[in-house]
Design a protein around this motif. Sequence first.
Motif, mmCIF file in Angstrom:
data_model
loop_
_atom_site.group_PDB
_atom_site.id
_atom_site.type_symbol
_atom_site.label_atom_id
_atom_site.label_comp_id
_atom_site.label_asym_id
_atom_site.label_seq_id
_atom_site.Cartn_x
_atom_site.Cartn_y
_atom_site.Cartn_z
ATOM 1 N N GLY A 64 0.442 10.348 39.820
ATOM 2 C CA GLY A 64 1.159 9.925 41.017
ATOM 3 C C GLY A 64 0.371 9.053 41.973
ATOM 4 N N ARG A 65 -0.934 8.950 41.779
ATOM 5 C CA ARG A 65 -1.719 8.088 42.664
ATOM 6 C C ARG A 65 -1.406 6.630 42.356
ATOM 7 N NH1 ARG A 65 -7.742 10.932 42.590
ATOM 8 N NH2 ARG A 65 -7.097 12.930 43.513
ATOM 9 N N GLY A 66 -1.153 5.864 43.373
ATOM 10 C CA GLY A 66 -0.799 4.466 43.157
ATOM 11 C C GLY A 66 0.671 4.332 42.810
ATOM 12 N N HIS A 67 1.005 3.229 42.148
ATOM 13 C CA HIS A 67 2.402 2.934 41.841
ATOM 14 C C HIS A 67 2.742 3.172 40.376
ATOM 15 C CE1 HIS A 67 1.439 0.290 45.405
ATOM 16 N NE2 HIS A 67 2.458 1.005 45.854
ATOM 17 N N GLY A 68 1.806 3.725 39.609
ATOM 18 C CA GLY A 68 2.051 3.955 38.195
ATOM 19 C C GLY A 68 1.678 2.741 37.364
ATOM 20 N N GLU A 69 2.366 2.589 36.220
ATOM 21 C CA GLU A 69 2.106 1.465 35.319
ATOM 22 C C GLU A 69 3.431 0.877 34.844
ATOM 23 O OE1 GLU A 69 -0.206 2.842 32.069
ATOM 24 O OE2 GLU A 69 -2.074 3.024 33.222
ATOM 25 N N PRO A 70 3.452 -0.424 34.533
ATOM 26 C CA PRO A 70 4.665 -1.018 33.958
ATOM 27 C C PRO A 70 4.930 -0.415 32.584
ATOM 28 C CG PRO A 70 3.113 -2.705 34.709
ATOM 29 C CD PRO A 70 2.385 -1.411 34.722
ATOM 30 N N ILE A 71 6.197 -0.230 32.253
ATOM 31 C CA ILE A 71 6.535 0.387 30.977
ATOM 32 C C ILE A 71 6.024 -0.439 29.804
ATOM 33 C CG2 ILE A 71 8.809 -0.730 30.880
ATOM 34 C CD1 ILE A 71 9.815 1.821 29.454
ATOM 35 N N ARG A 72 5.873 -1.746 29.990
ATOM 36 C CA ARG A 72 5.436 -2.607 28.887
ATOM 37 C C ARG A 72 3.967 -2.394 28.525
ATOM 38 N NH1 ARG A 72 9.328 -5.242 31.677
ATOM 39 N NH2 ARG A 72 11.056 -6.092 30.437
ATOM 40 N N ILE A 73 3.226 -1.694 29.371
ATOM 41 C CA ILE A 73 1.858 -1.307 29.013
ATOM 42 C C ILE A 73 1.887 -0.056 28.138
ATOM 43 C CG2 ILE A 73 -0.302 -0.366 29.956
ATOM 44 C CD1 ILE A 73 -0.049 -2.230 32.279
ATOM 45 N N ILE A 74 2.898 0.778 28.350
ATOM 46 C CA ILE A 74 2.989 2.055 27.642
ATOM 47 C C ILE A 74 3.656 1.887 26.281
ATOM 48 C CG2 ILE A 74 3.831 4.431 27.808
ATOM 49 C CD1 ILE A 74 3.914 4.029 30.877
ATOM 50 N N VAL A 75 4.700 1.034 26.209
ATOM 51 C CA VAL A 75 5.411 0.780 24.949
ATOM 52 C C VAL A 75 5.598 -0.725 24.782
ATOM 53 C CG1 VAL A 75 6.641 2.989 24.988
ATOM 54 C CG2 VAL A 75 7.685 0.980 26.058
ATOM 55 N N ASP A 76 5.981 -1.130 23.570
ATOM 56 C CA ASP A 76 6.189 -2.556 23.276
ATOM 57 C C ASP A 76 7.640 -2.935 23.564
ATOM 58 O OD1 ASP A 76 3.573 -2.626 22.445
ATOM 59 O OD2 ASP A 76 4.059 -2.316 20.335
ATOM 60 N N MET A 77 7.949 -3.075 24.836
ATOM 61 C CA MET A 77 9.308 -3.420 25.256
ATOM 62 C C MET A 77 9.414 -4.922 25.494
ATOM 63 S SD MET A 77 11.321 -1.803 28.514
ATOM 64 C CE MET A 77 12.439 -2.797 29.485
ATOM 65 N N GLU A 78 10.503 -5.520 24.986
ATOM 66 C CA GLU A 78 10.690 -6.958 25.108
ATOM 67 C C GLU A 78 10.827 -7.375 26.575
ATOM 68 O OE1 GLU A 78 12.052 -5.051 22.964
ATOM 69 O OE2 GLU A 78 12.092 -5.948 20.957
#
Length: 285
Positions: free
Chosen positions: A117-131
């Motif tokens: 929860g610290r900060g704003h998190g991460e973009p989903i495209r870093i976690i999975v290969d989303m177009e």
Amino acid sequence: SDAKQWATIKWEVTQLRDKFGPETELGKRRTQFADAPEHDLTDIAHAMIEREPVTVVVSEKGWLRAMKGHLTDYSQLAFKEGDSLKLAFHAQTTDKILVFTTGGKFYTIGADRLPGGRGHGEPIRIIVDMENDQDIVTAFVHDPKRKLLLVSYDANGFIVSEEEVVANTRKGKQVMNVKAPDEAKRCIPVAGDHLAIVGENRKMLVFPLTEIPEMARGKGVRLQKYKDGGVLDLKTFTLETGLSWQDSADRTFTKSREELAEWIGTRAAAGRMVPKGFPRTGKFG
């Protein structure tokens, strides 16, 4: 004498055989020669994760994070400039989080893998290969016993078992086939026996869920007919208990089976203008 000693040894061996022989309760074989049993690797992986409550937060621009504990007030959540809350829900660190995108794909993310929860998190495209041309439609905790209704903007849809949508790789799993300019629009749990669907033209249609096919993958069938625009909202419900919605003042309205008679039809019909008192947003609330 030697003879007596050997006689005693023979007697003792006989006693041991009678007590521990292969045909006795103590001596019979307790194991078998066979193939090793199969184990659920997911269960093993879950056993290694400490179960803790978290609140999964998804922003409009696709940033994900997991806040410790089950939050009740989301008004204090901070986001990057120009971003805002899309949805938030409670989960456990051992849960699988399913993410459904406008391209009709499902992605599976372990709640324990989400940034803290610290900060704003991460973009989903870093976690999975989303177009890059896809956006998040919704996200939720995986329930293997549940069924989902997937609907595109053009009101094509079908029912799928939630077990069928779990992705095992970062690339996700293509479940709903959509072709631009159409895109996946809604994903809701199936409950009850009827579907109420509302188009952007503010026309509502009610028909039985049995008219919607259950598939593992595909485009689906037309649920409502439009001259212009597409689907705005939908809800599954039990006809005998009536259809309910909330207005902007959080007042609940319920239409009984008899009161819904003029909206009940067959799949792919146009429907009729929404009932009096239906929210101006065109959504069930």
